[in-house]
Design an enzyme around this catalytic site. Structure first.
Site, PDB file in Angstrom:
ATOM      1  N   HIS A  18       0.795  -1.104  -0.017  1.00 30.36           N
ATOM      2  CA  HIS A  18       0.073   0.012  -0.008  1.00 30.36           C
ATOM      3  C   HIS A  18       1.006   1.238  -0.067  1.00 30.36           C
ATOM      4  O   HIS A  18       0.572   2.267  -0.736  1.00 30.36           O
ATOM      5  CB  HIS A  18      -0.953  -0.121   1.236  1.00 30.36           C
ATOM      6  CG  HIS A  18      -1.856  -0.964   1.288  1.00 30.36           C
ATOM      7  ND1 HIS A  18      -2.137  -1.899   2.416  1.00 30.36           N
ATOM      8  CD2 HIS A  18      -2.951  -1.187   0.273  1.00 30.36           C
ATOM      9  CE1 HIS A  18      -3.023  -2.586   2.245  1.00 30.36           C
ATOM     10  NE2 HIS A  18      -3.816  -2.195   0.932  1.00 30.36           N
ATOM     11  N   LYS A  42     -15.874  -7.842   5.865  1.00 29.27           N
ATOM     12  CA  LYS A  42     -14.849  -8.582   5.563  1.00 29.27           C
ATOM     13  C   LYS A  42     -14.272  -8.990   7.137  1.00 29.27           C
ATOM     14  O   LYS A  42     -13.153  -9.593   7.181  1.00 29.27           O
ATOM     15  CB  LYS A  42     -13.680  -7.839   5.015  1.00 29.27           C
ATOM     16  CG  LYS A  42     -13.862  -7.520   3.483  1.00 29.27           C
ATOM     17  CD  LYS A  42     -12.434  -6.949   2.926  1.00 29.27           C
ATOM     18  CE  LYS A  42     -12.432  -7.048   1.338  1.00 29.27           C
ATOM     19  NZ  LYS A  42     -11.111  -6.357   0.847  1.00 29.27           N
ATOM     20  N   ARG A  91      -2.119  -5.533  -8.690  1.00 33.43           N
ATOM     21  CA  ARG A  91      -0.745  -6.324  -8.359  1.00 33.43           C
ATOM     22  C   ARG A  91      -0.528  -7.366  -9.454  1.00 33.43           C
ATOM     23  O   ARG A  91       0.160  -7.587 -10.199  1.00 33.43           O
ATOM     24  CB  ARG A  91      -0.968  -7.063  -7.126  1.00 33.43           C
ATOM     25  CG  ARG A  91      -0.781  -6.167  -5.823  1.00 33.43           C
ATOM     26  CD  ARG A  91      -1.583  -6.676  -4.854  1.00 33.43           C
ATOM     27  NE  ARG A  91      -3.031  -6.714  -4.884  1.00 33.43           N
ATOM     28  CZ  ARG A  91      -3.781  -6.995  -3.785  1.00 33.43           C
ATOM     29  NH1 ARG A  91      -3.145  -7.402  -2.725  1.00 33.43           N
ATOM     30  NH2 ARG A  91      -4.916  -6.890  -4.018  1.00 33.43           N
ATOM     31  N   SER A 129      -2.895  -7.819   2.619  1.00 34.07           N
ATOM     32  CA  SER A 129      -3.117  -7.709   4.025  1.00 34.07           C
ATOM     33  C   SER A 129      -3.777  -9.174   4.624  1.00 34.07           C
ATOM     34  O   SER A 129      -3.261  -9.687   5.844  1.00 34.07           O
ATOM     35  CB  SER A 129      -4.239  -6.876   4.461  1.00 34.07           C
ATOM     36  OG  SER A 129      -3.870  -5.678   3.950  1.00 34.07           O
TER      37      SER A 129
HETATM   38  P1  ADP Z   1     -10.112  -3.649  -0.546  1.00 38.32           P
HETATM   39  O1  ADP Z   1     -10.901  -4.162   0.537  1.00 38.32           O
HETATM   40  O2  ADP Z   1     -10.498  -2.124  -1.148  1.00 38.32           O
HETATM   41  O3  ADP Z   1      -9.638  -4.226  -1.403  1.00 38.32           O
HETATM   42  P2  ADP Z   1      -7.554  -3.190   0.345  1.00 38.32           P
HETATM   43  O4  ADP Z   1      -6.867  -2.632   1.559  1.00 38.32           O
HETATM   44  O5  ADP Z   1      -7.255  -4.624   0.276  1.00 38.32           O
HETATM   45  O6  ADP Z   1      -8.943  -2.980   0.525  1.00 38.32           O
HETATM   46  O7  ADP Z   1      -6.731  -2.660  -0.963  1.00 38.32           O
HETATM   47  C1  ADP Z   1      -6.865  -1.414  -1.146  1.00 38.32           C
HETATM   48  C2  ADP Z   1      -6.266  -1.202  -2.644  1.00 38.32           C
HETATM   49  O8  ADP Z   1      -4.643  -1.259  -2.401  1.00 38.32           O
HETATM   50  C3  ADP Z   1      -6.618  -2.100  -3.772  1.00 38.32           C
HETATM   51  O9  ADP Z   1      -6.784  -1.460  -5.009  1.00 38.32           O
HETATM   52  C4  ADP Z   1      -5.516  -3.059  -3.933  1.00 38.32           C
HETATM   53  O10 ADP Z   1      -5.534  -3.621  -5.156  1.00 38.32           O
HETATM   54  C5  ADP Z   1      -4.548  -2.129  -3.418  1.00 38.32           C
HETATM   55  N1  ADP Z   1      -3.330  -3.006  -2.918  1.00 38.32           N
HETATM   56  C6  ADP Z   1      -3.344  -4.066  -1.761  1.00 38.32           C
HETATM   57  N2  ADP Z   1      -2.047  -4.619  -1.641  1.00 38.32           N
HETATM   58  C7  ADP Z   1      -1.413  -4.056  -2.617  1.00 38.32           C
HETATM   59  C8  ADP Z   1       0.100  -4.238  -2.742  1.00 38.32           C
HETATM   60  N3  ADP Z   1       0.905  -5.071  -2.164  1.00 38.32           N
HETATM   61  N4  ADP Z   1       0.566  -3.427  -3.996  1.00 38.32           N
HETATM   62  C9  ADP Z   1      -0.371  -2.506  -4.647  1.00 38.32           C
HETATM   63  N5  ADP Z   1      -1.502  -2.265  -4.177  1.00 38.32           N
HETATM   64  C10 ADP Z   1      -2.017  -3.224  -3.248  1.00 38.32           C
END
Ligand code: ADP
Length: 166
Positions: A18, A42, A91, A129
């Site tokens: 992130h 979630k 990703r 995550s």
């Molecule tokens: P959501 O519940 O909206 O998917 P996340 O916190 O899992 O929330 O992800 C938020 C955003 O960050 C999404 O667009 C996801 O693709 C991106 N994201 C999550 N992990 C990574 C990572 N390792 N590298 C780049 N982007 C990421």
């Protein structure tokens, strides 16, 4: 016009993936607002308040970046913040279908903004995550995958959980 990107997500918890995305976005936008969704469905490990505290610590020293919680329809929140872009990460191909659907739906709801996809560094391409929580729940090391404050918070969470009898 100031270019403001809203980066919405659950951030349960924030990872170095992130943060990699935020760092890249800062180069494109005048301001990046990390917007934390409750995402009750979630069943998050961390409360919104805990997630905000962890993100605040992680972005300390970052320019042009702030964090907030939001509970509205995303496009409405973006308008309220005078944002013009929604930032999301891509990703792997596996992210595409869901992100494609969301981007089109948001475009249908509002034509005033664009969803901008940014790719993280290769080393974070398989980082989620969920994986981080899974590893930490078994006492594995998540060093290098998350900021230090998150590493500590995960340890605390899972130590407390282990103390609760099943
Ligand atoms: P959501 O519940 O909206 O998917 P996340 O916190 O899992 O929330 O992800 C938020 C955003 O960050 C999404 O667009 C996801 O693709 C991106 N994201 C999550 N992990 C990574 C990572 N390792 N590298 C780049 N982007 C990421």
């Amino acid at each position: 016009m100031k270019k403001i990107a809203i980066y919405p997500g659950t951030f349960d918890p924030i990872t170095n993936g992130h943060l990699d995305l935020v760092k890249r976005a800062i180069r494109i936008f005048d301001e990046v607002i990390i917007a934390v969704a409750p995402s009750h469905k979630k069943q998050p490990l961390f409360t919104v308040q805990e997630r905000l505290v962890l993100i605040k610590a992680a972005i300390k020293g970052f320019k042009k970046t702030k964090v907030e919680a939001f509970n509205d329809l995303l496009v409405e929140y973006v308008k309220k913040k005078k944002g013009n872009s929604i930032l999301r990460g891509l990703r792997a191909i596996s992210d595409f279908e869901y992100e494609f659907q969301m981007a089109h739906m948001n475009r249908r709801l509002s034509t005033d903004m664009e969803t901008v996809f940014v790719m993280p560094s290769e080393e974070y391409s398989f980082l989620t995550s969920s994986v981080v929580k899974e590893i930490a729940s078994f006492g594995g090391s998540v060093k290098g995958l998350v900021p230090e404050e998150v590493e500590i918070a995960l340890k605390e969470k899972f130590t407390i959980q282990k103390d609760i009898p099943e």
